[in-house]
Design an enzyme around this catalytic site. Sequence first.
Site, PDB file in Angstrom:
ATOM      1  N   CYS A 154       0.841  -1.193   0.000  1.00 14.86           N
ATOM      2  CA  CYS A 154       0.000   0.000   0.000  1.00 14.86           C
ATOM      3  C   CYS A 154       0.885   1.255   0.000  1.00 14.86           C
ATOM      4  CB  CYS A 154      -0.991  -0.034   1.163  1.00 14.86           C
ATOM      5  SG  CYS A 154      -2.394   1.103   0.946  1.00 14.86           S
ATOM      6  N   HIS A 165      -3.437  -5.624   1.030  1.00 13.81           N
ATOM      7  CA  HIS A 165      -2.776  -5.879   2.306  1.00 13.81           C
ATOM      8  C   HIS A 165      -2.779  -7.372   2.680  1.00 13.81           C
ATOM      9  CE1 HIS A 165      -2.365  -1.703   3.901  1.00 13.81           C
ATOM     10  NE2 HIS A 165      -3.398  -1.459   3.110  1.00 13.81           N
ATOM     11  N   GLU A 174      -0.960  -8.759   4.873  1.00 15.87           N
ATOM     12  CA  GLU A 174      -0.779  -8.876   6.329  1.00 15.87           C
ATOM     13  C   GLU A 174      -2.113  -8.782   7.061  1.00 15.87           C
ATOM     14  OE1 GLU A 174      -0.821  -4.408   5.845  1.00 15.87           O
ATOM     15  OE2 GLU A 174      -0.385  -6.187   4.635  1.00 15.87           O
TER      16      GLU A 174
END
Length: 222
Positions: free
Chosen positions: A86, A194, A196
């Site tokens: 990002c 994302h 994560e």
Amino acid sequence: MHAAVVVFPGSNCDRDLAVAFEAAGAKVSMVWHKDTKLPDGVDIVGVPGGFSFGDYLRCGAIAANSPICREIVSHTEKGGYAVGICNGFQVLTETGILPGALLRNAGLKYICKTVGLKVETSQSAYTEGYNAGDVIDIPIAHHDGNYFAEDDVIAQLKSEDRIAFTYTDTPNGAKADIAGILSANRRVLGMMPHPERAADAGHGGTDGQALFRALTGALTPA
């Protein structure tokens, strides 16, 4: 595997990224943007999402001039690994480590939702935990995620199999539906979604786990 996660003023995904690395078995060091050196023995640098320096000027532009970014450039020039997610992807393009730019979303609005990503290649340390053609669900959260590059750059990315992920239904106007790209040596990944945030079943999904597990396996000596 030893991962260094960079923290800028305005980073808000640095801890999430560190947790995802740790869950995959990595040792993690947190690195402040004013540091001038990476910790000894770092295998990969993680540049996290957020709003570094409030996204003033251009997203990632001020962060790209931080002292630690000069070290990240040197690290990648020596063949080191790095992943920018990002805002981190924006930083990597601003440093010139990756080609192209991230523009304002085509709809001119911030988007926060889970989207489908198509894995375009399994030929990298980041994507070898998937099969090319797999579709995975990964969250996005950005206002400037519209990937742009000149036609010759897009053609080169395609011909060199350096498009890592594409959107199944492009939410932001990204050229060629691009959600993530690889460097020429395939050791640097920049992506807007994302992974994560999709690495823990308790947080709604695990489709991002394979990326971190593959990295740990690829960068940990046998």
